[in-house]
Write a protein that holds these residues in place. Structure first.
Motif: not given
Length: 111
Positions: A96-101, A48-56, A107-110, A89-92
């Motif tokens: 993968k992170v979007q596909a996993y989500a 969830s933290n990384w998805l909020s960074i990507y949304a920003y 995974a977002l609730s745990s 690094h996470k930007f690259q």
């Protein structure tokens, strides 16, 4: 016949490897420009933290990595402390992170 025997060696002590026994820094030590890290421990970000960074990042397409880094470090509540190399690094790994989500919605609730 003469037998030559070596004198038994003393076992090494572990005192030299023990940091508690090392001499302490005194007031006479020279000043150094090196700074200790801001935090001694790192925070493990959730998906969830990384998805909020990507949304920003998506909502601010012209922002560079330095401004994104500064934004999340300066939040009053829930500041995300990371360094710029981690962001790069996470930007690259973004696809993968979007596909996993998308594949695992639980995974977002745990944590």
């Amino acid at each position: 016949m003469l037998e030559l025997k070596c004198k038994p060696c003393d076992k090494p002590t572990t005192d030299s490897a023990c940091p508690e026994k090392w001499p302490k820094a005194t007031a006479n030590t020279p000043k150094t420009p090196a700074q200790p890290p801001m935090t001694s421990s790192h925070k493990i970000f959730t998906l969830s933290n990384w998805l909020s960074i990507y949304a920003y990042i998506l909502s601010h397409p012209r922002a560079n990595q330095a401004s994104i880094f500064q934004h999340f470090c300066s939040l009053q509540k829930g500041a995300l402390i990371f360094d710029q190399s981690t962001l790069s690094h996470k930007f690259q790994e973004w696809p993968k992170v979007q596909a996993y989500a998308n594949d695992t919605p639980n995974a977002l609730s745990s944590k």
